[in-house]
Each structure stands twice: as structure tokens, then as C-alpha cells.
Design an enzyme around this catalytic site. Structure first.
Site, PDB file in Angstrom:
ATOM      1  N   ASP A  31      41.444  44.419  48.383  1.00  0.00           N
ATOM      2  CA  ASP A  31      41.068  45.543  47.525  1.00  0.00           C
ATOM      3  C   ASP A  31      42.006  46.716  47.811  1.00  0.00           C
ATOM      4  O   ASP A  31      42.341  46.994  48.959  1.00  0.00           O
ATOM      5  CB  ASP A  31      39.609  45.937  47.784  1.00  0.00           C
ATOM      6  CG  ASP A  31      39.053  46.814  46.681  1.00  0.00           C
ATOM      7  OD1 ASP A  31      38.199  46.336  45.911  1.00  0.00           O
ATOM      8  OD2 ASP A  31      39.480  47.990  46.571  1.00  0.00           O
ATOM      9  N   ILE A  32      42.404  47.425  46.754  1.00  0.00           N
ATOM     10  CA  ILE A  32      43.342  48.540  46.900  1.00  0.00           C
ATOM     11  C   ILE A  32      42.682  49.734  47.597  1.00  0.00           C
ATOM     12  O   ILE A  32      43.386  50.593  48.147  1.00  0.00           O
ATOM     13  CB  ILE A  32      43.901  48.940  45.508  1.00  0.00           C
ATOM     14  CG1 ILE A  32      45.218  49.663  45.621  1.00  0.00           C
ATOM     15  CG2 ILE A  32      42.887  49.748  44.714  1.00  0.00           C
ATOM     16  CD1 ILE A  32      45.958  49.804  44.300  1.00  0.00           C
ATOM     17  N   GLN A  95      30.127  48.366  38.150  1.00  0.00           N
ATOM     18  CA  GLN A  95      31.236  47.458  37.851  1.00  0.00           C
ATOM     19  C   GLN A  95      32.289  48.238  37.068  1.00  0.00           C
ATOM     20  O   GLN A  95      31.968  48.876  36.050  1.00  0.00           O
ATOM     21  CB  GLN A  95      30.764  46.243  37.035  1.00  0.00           C
ATOM     22  CG  GLN A  95      31.896  45.236  36.802  1.00  0.00           C
ATOM     23  CD  GLN A  95      31.452  43.995  36.018  1.00  0.00           C
ATOM     24  OE1 GLN A  95      30.310  43.914  35.562  1.00  0.00           O
ATOM     25  NE2 GLN A  95      32.356  43.047  35.868  1.00  0.00           N
ATOM     26  N   HIS A 101      34.702  39.407  39.871  1.00  0.00           N
ATOM     27  CA  HIS A 101      35.300  39.415  41.205  1.00  0.00           C
ATOM     28  C   HIS A 101      34.184  39.471  42.227  1.00  0.00           C
ATOM     29  O   HIS A 101      33.209  40.207  42.069  1.00  0.00           O
ATOM     30  CB  HIS A 101      36.260  40.589  41.395  1.00  0.00           C
ATOM     31  CG  HIS A 101      35.700  41.904  40.948  1.00  0.00           C
ATOM     32  ND1 HIS A 101      35.653  42.268  39.614  1.00  0.00           N
ATOM     33  CD2 HIS A 101      35.145  42.921  41.634  1.00  0.00           C
ATOM     34  CE1 HIS A 101      35.101  43.462  39.512  1.00  0.00           C
ATOM     35  NE2 HIS A 101      34.773  43.884  40.726  1.00  0.00           N
ATOM     36  N   HIS A 103      33.367  40.655  45.894  1.00  0.00           N
ATOM     37  CA  HIS A 103      33.832  41.433  47.046  1.00  0.00           C
ATOM     38  C   HIS A 103      33.428  40.688  48.316  1.00  0.00           C
ATOM     39  O   HIS A 103      32.249  40.338  48.483  1.00  0.00           O
ATOM     40  CB  HIS A 103      33.153  42.805  47.077  1.00  0.00           C
ATOM     41  CG  HIS A 103      33.447  43.705  45.924  1.00  0.00           C
ATOM     42  ND1 HIS A 103      34.346  44.747  46.003  1.00  0.00           N
ATOM     43  CD2 HIS A 103      32.944  43.748  44.668  1.00  0.00           C
ATOM     44  CE1 HIS A 103      34.384  45.393  44.843  1.00  0.00           C
ATOM     45  NE2 HIS A 103      33.536  44.805  44.013  1.00  0.00           N
TER      46      HIS A 103
END
Ligand code: 5GP
Ligand code: ZN
Length: 115
Positions: A31-32, A95, A101, A103
Site C-alpha cells: 500500500d502506498i 472504499q 482489494h 488489505h
């Protein structure tokens, strides 16, 4: 594929990501904006907007994706210490990317219930 979808663009390689694991149908990348020391997103390469629609359209893909989350936990060294899997779905769950996706969160104590 949806050309205006950020995660489809990551699958294509048009947007860079730090990939930690990949199969022919699933991609796992960091994750960024990590919320824990381990924060990996596991996505199907095929576009599905959320977990329920993926599971309805392709149950085998949903099962494979879940299996990959376990492989990611092992690769990250958190399978013994523990981790949390989250599929945010819809507005009340925040979301923000409408390509399903999962996590994978780990590496610190994760409070419950979540905020
Ligand atoms: P959601 O809120 O939809 O469950 O989670 C979307 C996640 O995607 C967020 O945790 C956010 O930090 C992450 N994200 C958004 N843009 C990018 C990006 O360009 N690259 C990566 N690796 N993660 C992103
Ligand atoms: Zn997509």
C-alpha cells in the site's frame, strides 16, 4: 479491464507498485500509505468492483485470492504473530478504489473494534 481504474493500471504496469507476490491471476503489492508495518494489497488481475461481486462472478478466484493472502503473510513473516484481512466495501467502509482489494495488515497490535 477498466482503463480508468487505478489498480487495473497497476496490473498493466502503467502505474508502478512494489510487488511482493504474484500468481497468474492475482497480484500483491505494498500500500502506498501503509497503516501498519506490513500493509499489502492483494487484488485479482481481472477487474471486479468489490469482494461480493468477485465471489459471485468467480468463486475459484475469490478462494485463490484468500490463499494468496496466507502466502503473503508467510512471506512477510507475520503468519505466526498474526494479521488482519480487510475488504472495505462501499461508502460507509471508506472504499476508495473500486477494484476489489484485500488489505493484509500486520506488524503491530491491531485494535478491535476498528475505528
Ligand atoms: P480502500 O480505502 O479502497 O479500501 O483502499 C485503497 C487503498 O489503496 C488505500 O489504502 C490507499 O493507500 C491505496 N492506494 C491508493 N492509491 C495507490 C497507489 O497508487 N498505489 C498503491 N500501492 N496503493 C494505493
Ligand atoms: Zn480495475
Amino acid at each position: 479491464m477498466s482503463t480508468d481504474c487505478l489498480f487495473c493500471r497497476i496490473v498493466e504496469g502503467a502505474v508502478p507498485a512494489t510487488v511482493v507476490h504474484e500468481t497468474d491471476i492475482v497480484l500483491a503489492f505494498r500500500d502506498i500509505d501503509p497503516q501498519s508495518p506490513t500493509h499489502v494489497l492483494v487484488i485479482p488481475k481481472e477487474h471486479h468492483p468489490d469482494a461480493a461481486s468477485m465471489a459471485a462472478a468467480d468463486p475459484a478466484l475469490a478462494g485463490h485470492l484468500l490463499a494468496v493472502t496466507g502466502e503473503v503473510a508467510k512471506l512477510e513473516g507475520v503468519d505466526a504473530s498474526g494479521y488482519r484481512l480487510v475488504f472495505n466495501t462501499g461508502a460507509d467502509a471508506n472504499q476508495t478504489v473500486f477494484h476489489v482489494h484485500c488489505h493484509v495488515l500486520a506488524g503491530r497490535h491491531l485494535s478491535w473494534p476498528p475505528g
